[in-house]
Motif scaffolding. Structure first.
Motif, PDB file in Angstrom:
ATOM      1  N   GLY A  36       0.820  -1.197   0.000  1.00 29.91           N
ATOM      2  CA  GLY A  36       0.000   0.000   0.000  1.00 29.91           C
ATOM      3  C   GLY A  36       0.854   1.246   0.000  1.00 29.91           C
ATOM      4  N   GLY A  37       0.180   2.374  -0.039  1.00 30.27           N
ATOM      5  CA  GLY A  37       0.882   3.648  -0.053  1.00 30.27           C
ATOM      6  C   GLY A  37      -0.111   4.788  -0.012  1.00 30.27           C
ATOM      7  N   ALA A  38       0.262   5.905  -0.592  1.00 24.80           N
ATOM      8  CA  ALA A  38      -0.594   7.090  -0.599  1.00 24.80           C
ATOM      9  C   ALA A  38      -0.544   7.742  -1.965  1.00 24.80           C
ATOM     10  N   GLY A  39      -1.622   8.442  -2.293  1.00 24.74           N
ATOM     11  CA  GLY A  39      -1.701   9.103  -3.583  1.00 24.74           C
ATOM     12  C   GLY A  39      -2.349  10.465  -3.478  1.00 24.74           C
ATOM     13  N   MET A  40      -2.227  11.232  -4.533  1.00 23.95           N
ATOM     14  CA  MET A  40      -2.823  12.554  -4.625  1.00 23.95           C
ATOM     15  C   MET A  40      -3.845  12.533  -5.752  1.00 23.95           C
ATOM     16  N   VAL A  41      -5.103  12.905  -5.449  1.00 22.94           N
ATOM     17  CA  VAL A  41      -6.184  12.872  -6.428  1.00 22.94           C
ATOM     18  C   VAL A  41      -6.960  14.190  -6.376  1.00 22.94           C
ATOM     19  N   PRO A  42      -7.679  14.531  -7.456  1.00 22.71           N
ATOM     20  CA  PRO A  42      -8.522  15.730  -7.417  1.00 22.71           C
ATOM     21  C   PRO A  42      -9.592  15.624  -6.335  1.00 22.71           C
ATOM     22  N   ASP A  43      -9.940  16.752  -5.754  1.00 25.03           N
ATOM     23  CA  ASP A  43     -10.949  16.801  -4.702  1.00 25.03           C
ATOM     24  C   ASP A  43     -12.288  16.260  -5.198  1.00 25.03           C
ATOM     25  N   TYR A  44     -12.599  16.486  -6.452  1.00 18.08           N
ATOM     26  CA  TYR A  44     -13.748  15.905  -7.142  1.00 18.08           C
ATOM     27  C   TYR A  44     -13.410  15.930  -8.625  1.00 18.08           C
ATOM     28  N   GLU A  45     -14.146  15.211  -9.440  1.00 16.85           N
ATOM     29  CA  GLU A  45     -13.836  15.166 -10.862  1.00 16.85           C
ATOM     30  C   GLU A  45     -14.101  16.527 -11.493  1.00 16.85           C
ATOM     31  N   GLY A  46     -13.040  17.143 -12.006  1.00 13.57           N
ATOM     32  CA  GLY A  46     -13.135  18.491 -12.540  1.00 13.57           C
ATOM     33  C   GLY A  46     -12.547  19.545 -11.626  1.00 13.57           C
ATOM     34  N   SER A  47     -12.055  19.142 -10.468  1.00 11.71           N
ATOM     35  CA  SER A  47     -11.513  20.092  -9.501  1.00 11.71           C
ATOM     36  C   SER A  47     -10.065  20.440  -9.814  1.00 11.71           C
ATOM     37  N   ASP A  48      -9.618  21.619  -9.339  1.00 12.72           N
ATOM     38  CA  ASP A  48      -8.199  21.963  -9.384  1.00 12.72           C
ATOM     39  C   ASP A  48      -7.593  21.949  -7.984  1.00 12.72           C
ATOM     40  N   ASP A  49      -8.366  21.453  -7.006  1.00 13.60           N
ATOM     41  CA  ASP A  49      -7.862  21.215  -5.648  1.00 13.60           C
ATOM     42  C   ASP A  49      -7.573  19.726  -5.500  1.00 13.60           C
ATOM     43  N   TYR A  50      -6.565  19.384  -4.691  1.00 16.31           N
ATOM     44  CA  TYR A  50      -6.156  17.992  -4.555  1.00 16.31           C
ATOM     45  C   TYR A  50      -6.126  17.567  -3.086  1.00 16.31           C
ATOM     46  N   LYS A  51      -6.248  16.257  -2.892  1.00  9.46           N
ATOM     47  CA  LYS A  51      -6.219  15.696  -1.551  1.00  9.46           C
ATOM     48  C   LYS A  51      -5.433  14.385  -1.573  1.00  9.46           C
ATOM     49  N   PHE A  52      -4.940  13.974  -0.396  1.00  8.13           N
ATOM     50  CA  PHE A  52      -4.213  12.719  -0.276  1.00  8.13           C
ATOM     51  C   PHE A  52      -5.165  11.595   0.135  1.00  8.13           C
ATOM     52  N   VAL A  53      -4.967  10.422  -0.447  1.00  9.88           N
ATOM     53  CA  VAL A  53      -5.803   9.259  -0.145  1.00  9.88           C
ATOM     54  C   VAL A  53      -4.914   8.036   0.013  1.00  9.88           C
TER      55      VAL A  53
END
Length: 259
Positions: A36-53
């Protein structure tokens, strides 16, 4: 709608049965990997904000070519005893759109998390790979479906290093597009965004890149990245995407242990 729900429930039950059947063949497993690990994805589809998951990973690879694979929020089970051909069920969890950073999109009606069931088919030949995937919502999150075509190449530089790259494109129906990219009159009144009716069509094209490194006989690492360009009614013609960006990025780092 009732018939659609019945069909999706049947597909969900069939997929779970097939996955259990594949796992039951564990005695023939050639490789077992977890990590496992961690990733960075858009806050929602179409967003320019990102979050770690978090990104969980597990794989059972059988001597006859069958496998069960979990990466992130997607599970696939290949039920074809072949080193070349792939065919089987898949499951994907799509996170809800709620409590997002963009204030205007956040005031729109929340979209609940989706449990998507479907299948995939494809083949691997001389390190080239091609696959087709189909997923449909089994609940009432977006109540739609989407299909994805993928293709690419795995360049094996050495026993320790493999570079993987590929292209993809996704087609989504009216229900999916209107849920994530449309703006209803009520949402418009809440958010101040103009109303928008998003129609079905090609949703995106993307480029995927992966670097696999085997540090030792048992320990390895995976660096994952992808870029997607939203298209048609999913691009910045949608007020939802216009609040963010049609350029969507993903990055992840995993550590994997193989038995």
């Amino acid at each position: 709608m009732k018939y659609k729900i019945m069909i999706l429930k049947f597909l969900a039950g069939l997929s779970i049965f097939c996955m259990v059947a594949a796992v039951a063949s564990i005695a023939a497993a050639a490789d077992i990997s977890i990590g496992g690990g961690a990733g960075m994805v858009p806050d929602y589809e179409g967003s320019d904000d990102y979050k770690f998951v978090p990104i969980p990973f597990a794989k059972l690879a059988f001597d006859n070519g069958m496998f069960v694979n979990l990466q992130g929020l997607t599970v696939k089970a290949n039920l074809i005893p072949s080193k070349t051909w792939r065919l089987g069920p898949m499951y994907n969890y799509r996170a809800s759109r709620s409590r997002v950073d963009n204030n205007r999109v956040d005031t729109m009606k929340n979209v609940s998390d989706a449990n998507e069931i479907g299948g995939f088919a494809g083949f691997d030949y001389n390190n080239w790979f091609v696959s087709l995937e189909f997923l449909a919502d089994t609940g009432n999150a977006h109540e739609g479906w989407l299909g994805t075509a993928r293709g690419g190449y795995n360049y094996v530089a050495s026993k320790s290093w493999t570079l993987s790259f590929g292209l993809s494109t996704t087609y989504a129906d009216d229900d999916y597009m209107s849920t994530y990219f449309g703006v209803t009159r009520r949402d418009s009144a809440r958010s101040g965004l103009r109303t928008f009716d998003a129609d079905e069509g090609l949703k995106d094209v993307g480029f995927d890149l992966g670097i696999l490194c085997q540090f030792t006989e048992n320990w390895g690492g995976r660096l994952l990245g992808s870029y997607k360009l939203l298209l048609n009614d999913a691009d910045e013609s949608s007020p939802v995407t216009n609040e963010g960006s049609k350029h969507q990025l993903f990055g992840g780092l995993l550590v994997v242990y193989s038995f």
